[in-house]
Design a protein around this motif. Structure first.
Motif, PDB file in Angstrom:
ATOM      1  N   ARG A 182       0.361  -1.467  -0.185  1.00 48.91           N
ATOM      2  CA  ARG A 182       0.038  -0.148  -0.026  1.00 48.91           C
ATOM      3  C   ARG A 182       0.400   1.159  -0.433  1.00 48.91           C
ATOM      4  O   ARG A 182       1.782   1.615   0.629  1.00 48.91           O
ATOM      5  N   THR A 183       0.443   2.158  -0.737  1.00 50.99           N
ATOM      6  CA  THR A 183       1.315   3.640  -0.911  1.00 50.99           C
ATOM      7  C   THR A 183       0.101   4.735   0.111  1.00 50.99           C
ATOM      8  O   THR A 183       0.661   4.808   1.157  1.00 50.99           O
ATOM      9  N   ASN A 184      -1.222   4.638   0.240  1.00 48.68           N
ATOM     10  CA  ASN A 184      -1.933   5.956   0.556  1.00 48.68           C
ATOM     11  C   ASN A 184      -2.350   4.876   1.622  1.00 48.68           C
ATOM     12  O   ASN A 184      -2.946   3.673   1.531  1.00 48.68           O
ATOM     13  N   ARG A 185      -2.090   5.261   2.594  1.00 53.39           N
ATOM     14  CA  ARG A 185      -1.944   4.772   4.166  1.00 53.39           C
ATOM     15  C   ARG A 185      -3.425   5.372   4.608  1.00 53.39           C
ATOM     16  O   ARG A 185      -4.065   4.803   5.467  1.00 53.39           O
ATOM     17  N   THR A 186      -4.575   6.188   4.553  1.00 52.56           N
ATOM     18  CA  THR A 186      -6.096   7.024   4.905  1.00 52.56           C
ATOM     19  C   THR A 186      -6.824   6.706   4.226  1.00 52.56           C
ATOM     20  O   THR A 186      -6.441   6.471   2.323  1.00 52.56           O
ATOM     21  N   VAL A 187      -8.159   6.130   4.851  1.00 50.77           N
ATOM     22  CA  VAL A 187      -9.144   5.786   3.447  1.00 50.77           C
ATOM     23  C   VAL A 187     -10.487   6.351   4.393  1.00 50.77           C
ATOM     24  O   VAL A 187      -9.798   6.728   5.661  1.00 50.77           O
ATOM     25  N   PHE A 188     -11.752   6.979   3.663  1.00 50.80           N
ATOM     26  CA  PHE A 188     -12.345   7.432   4.263  1.00 50.80           C
ATOM     27  C   PHE A 188     -13.504   6.788   4.582  1.00 50.80           C
ATOM     28  O   PHE A 188     -13.751   5.270   3.878  1.00 50.80           O
ATOM     29  N   PHE A 189     -14.748   7.242   5.409  1.00 52.39           N
ATOM     30  CA  PHE A 189     -15.633   7.046   5.202  1.00 52.39           C
ATOM     31  C   PHE A 189     -16.717   7.940   5.266  1.00 52.39           C
ATOM     32  O   PHE A 189     -16.843   8.449   5.777  1.00 52.39           O
ATOM     33  N   ASP A 190     -18.367   6.780   4.899  1.00 59.11           N
ATOM     34  CA  ASP A 190     -19.667   7.401   5.508  1.00 59.11           C
ATOM     35  C   ASP A 190     -20.010   7.668   6.409  1.00 59.11           C
ATOM     36  O   ASP A 190     -19.714   6.800   7.463  1.00 59.11           O
ATOM     37  N   GLU A 191     -21.248   8.141   5.782  1.00 64.65           N
ATOM     38  CA  GLU A 191     -22.110   8.507   7.201  1.00 64.65           C
ATOM     39  C   GLU A 191     -22.906   6.873   7.611  1.00 64.65           C
ATOM     40  O   GLU A 191     -22.955   6.396   9.010  1.00 64.65           O
ATOM     41  N   GLU A 192     -23.359   6.371   6.767  1.00 69.13           N
ATOM     42  CA  GLU A 192     -23.523   5.026   6.635  1.00 69.13           C
ATOM     43  C   GLU A 192     -22.508   4.237   8.083  1.00 69.13           C
ATOM     44  O   GLU A 192     -22.766   3.208   8.836  1.00 69.13           O
ATOM     45  N   THR A 193     -20.872   4.227   7.395  1.00 69.51           N
ATOM     46  CA  THR A 193     -20.135   3.303   7.792  1.00 69.51           C
ATOM     47  C   THR A 193     -19.891   3.745   9.992  1.00 69.51           C
ATOM     48  O   THR A 193     -20.029   3.421  10.237  1.00 69.51           O
ATOM     49  N   ALA A 194     -20.005   5.068   9.201  1.00 73.82           N
ATOM     50  CA  ALA A 194     -19.824   5.928  10.795  1.00 73.82           C
ATOM     51  C   ALA A 194     -20.687   5.359  12.191  1.00 73.82           C
ATOM     52  O   ALA A 194     -20.676   5.149  13.102  1.00 73.82           O
ATOM     53  N   PHE A 195     -22.179   5.206  11.291  1.00 73.23           N
ATOM     54  CA  PHE A 195     -23.283   4.603  12.579  1.00 73.23           C
ATOM     55  C   PHE A 195     -23.113   3.327  12.428  1.00 73.23           C
ATOM     56  O   PHE A 195     -23.174   3.270  13.617  1.00 73.23           O
ATOM     57  N   ILE A 196     -22.432   2.364  11.972  1.00 68.61           N
ATOM     58  CA  ILE A 196     -22.382   0.554  12.184  1.00 68.61           C
ATOM     59  C   ILE A 196     -21.114   0.727  12.449  1.00 68.61           C
ATOM     60  O   ILE A 196     -21.200   0.318  13.977  1.00 68.61           O
ATOM     61  N   LEU A 197     -20.177   1.892  12.527  1.00 68.05           N
ATOM     62  CA  LEU A 197     -18.657   1.316  13.819  1.00 68.05           C
ATOM     63  C   LEU A 197     -19.127   1.955  14.879  1.00 68.05           C
ATOM     64  O   LEU A 197     -18.557   1.455  15.650  1.00 68.05           O
ATOM     65  N   HIS A 198     -20.120   3.157  14.947  1.00 71.27           N
ATOM     66  CA  HIS A 198     -20.324   3.597  16.898  1.00 71.27           C
ATOM     67  C   HIS A 198     -20.847   2.978  17.372  1.00 71.27           C
ATOM     68  O   HIS A 198     -21.020   2.512  18.127  1.00 71.27           O
ATOM     69  N   ARG A 199     -22.157   2.166  17.031  1.00 72.43           N
ATOM     70  CA  ARG A 199     -23.527   0.859  17.392  1.00 72.43           C
ATOM     71  C   ARG A 199     -21.532  -0.073  17.523  1.00 72.43           C
ATOM     72  O   ARG A 199     -22.038  -0.933  18.654  1.00 72.43           O
ATOM     73  N   TRP A 200     -20.527  -0.425  16.978  1.00 75.03           N
ATOM     74  CA  TRP A 200     -19.577  -1.751  16.851  1.00 75.03           C
ATOM     75  C   TRP A 200     -18.991  -0.904  18.491  1.00 75.03           C
ATOM     76  O   TRP A 200     -18.774  -1.475  18.968  1.00 75.03           O
ATOM     77  N   LEU A 201     -18.520   0.175  18.211  1.00 72.05           N
ATOM     78  CA  LEU A 201     -18.234   0.604  19.153  1.00 72.05           C
ATOM     79  C   LEU A 201     -17.917   0.401  20.434  1.00 72.05           C
ATOM     80  O   LEU A 201     -17.977   0.122  21.950  1.00 72.05           O
ATOM     81  N   ARG A 202     -19.560   0.822  20.876  1.00 73.87           N
ATOM     82  CA  ARG A 202     -20.514   0.712  22.009  1.00 73.87           C
ATOM     83  C   ARG A 202     -20.298  -1.057  22.434  1.00 73.87           C
ATOM     84  O   ARG A 202     -20.408  -1.008  23.192  1.00 73.87           O
TER      85      ARG A 202
END
Length: 313
Positions: A182-202
């Motif tokens: 891998r060259t670029n190490r930064t990736v982004f995510f959208d609101e849908e993904t953020a919602f799921i990640l928030h739930r998982w982190l809890r």
């Protein structure tokens, strides 16, 4: 092979493994190569064949052994011979042998699988099918895994190496660990993904009995491994009819890497510029234009958010 020959084979494999490390190969790729080589040397030992003296007839017998006795798929046969080719290329470089004996056998017996539509196409599902797959998953950890793979296009190894601190929920970005691929190490995510990640982190707080840093943990409270991710994706895909574990056809299998294929294809179909997709995938830049063309981070983020498919999750 006798004891001395067996010791030589083991020593050569150790040298090759060290060479793989020097060349910057990933630990997982090296592990797969070594695993294939050990099965190969066991095959040679059972027939009293010298590792350094194999010819096309021996290799043809090994090919038949893989197909008929071990019953492996066409793709797995190709993987074995990729490992053998790399190993004998190393032996040729180190002047243990005059030439690599694998090339002619691969050309004659394996090329046809790459040209065969039934054996060379990776499964691609639609946006609607991806939405159905993710929405069918009940466990929030598993839902987060598949969502993250699909929405970022990261590799399985990149996902399992993630720590909680690598995820910036405010910026909605992820900083990946450095790898040779891998060259670029930064990736982004959208609101849908953020919602799921928030739930998982809890939910993760109550499952993290060992207080480890890994973003994704297994039922034992340890970092999830490659096989764990594979099982999460394939079992979910099987339940909704997108994965057939009994088929030898690649297009009947939905694996973690199919999420990367989905990510790339649907961004392209949505009109994202090729160089932006390349940057998000972290592909090595090859042309002079690629190397000297600087892609602005915010421009990349805006393009990602404008083109990433929405799944209604």
């Amino acid at each position: 092979m006798d004891v001395k020959k067996n010791d030589l084979a083991s020593d050569l494999i150790r040298q090759f493994e060290h060479d793989c490390e020097i060349r910057g190969m990933s630990g997982e790729s090296t592990r797969r190569y070594i695993s294939s080589l050990r099965i190969y040397t066991q095959f040679l030992a059972s027939r009293g064949i010298d590792l350094l003296g194999v010819d096309k007839n021996v290799l043809r017998s090994f090919l038949e052994y893989l197909r008929q006795e071990r019953g492996v798929s066409h793709k797995t046969v190709e993987n074995y011979f990729s490992a053998l080719s790399a190993f004998y290329e190393f032996l040729e470089y180190e002047e243990y042998i005059p030439r690599n004996p694998i090339h002619s056998v691969r050309k004659r017996y394996l090329r046809r699988y790459k040209d065969n539509d039934d054996g060379g196409s990776r499964k691609l599902i639609s946006v609607e099918e991806m939405a159905r797959l993710i929405n069918s998953v009940v466990d929030i950890r598993d839902k987060a895994i598949i969502t993250l793979l699909a929405k970022t296009g990261i590799r399985r190894n990149e996902l399992i190496s993630l720590d909680v601190d690598d995820v910036d929920m405010v910026d909605q970005s992820i900083r990946l660990k450095p790898t040779a691929k891998r060259t670029n190490r930064t990736v982004f995510f959208d609101e849908e993904t953020a919602f799921i990640l928030h739930r998982w982190l809890r939910a993760r707080e109550s499952r993290n009995s060992r207080n480890i840093r890994a973003l994704f943990i297994n039922s034992m409270g340890e970092r999830l491994d490659r096989n764990g991710v594979y099982m999460v994706v394939t079992k979910a895909a099987e339940r909704v009819g997108l994965h057939d574990p009994g088929s030898d056809r690649p297009e009947d299998h939905f694996t973690p890497h199919c999420c990367r294929h989905w990510f790339t294809t649907h961004l392209r179909r949505a009109g994202m510029p090729r160089e932006f997709i390349q940057e998000l995938r972290g592909d090595v830049r090859r042309s002079a234009i690629d190397i000297y063309d600087h892609i602005d981070r915010e421009e990349l983020r805006e393009s990602y958010l404008a083109h990433i498919p929405q799944l209604g999750i």
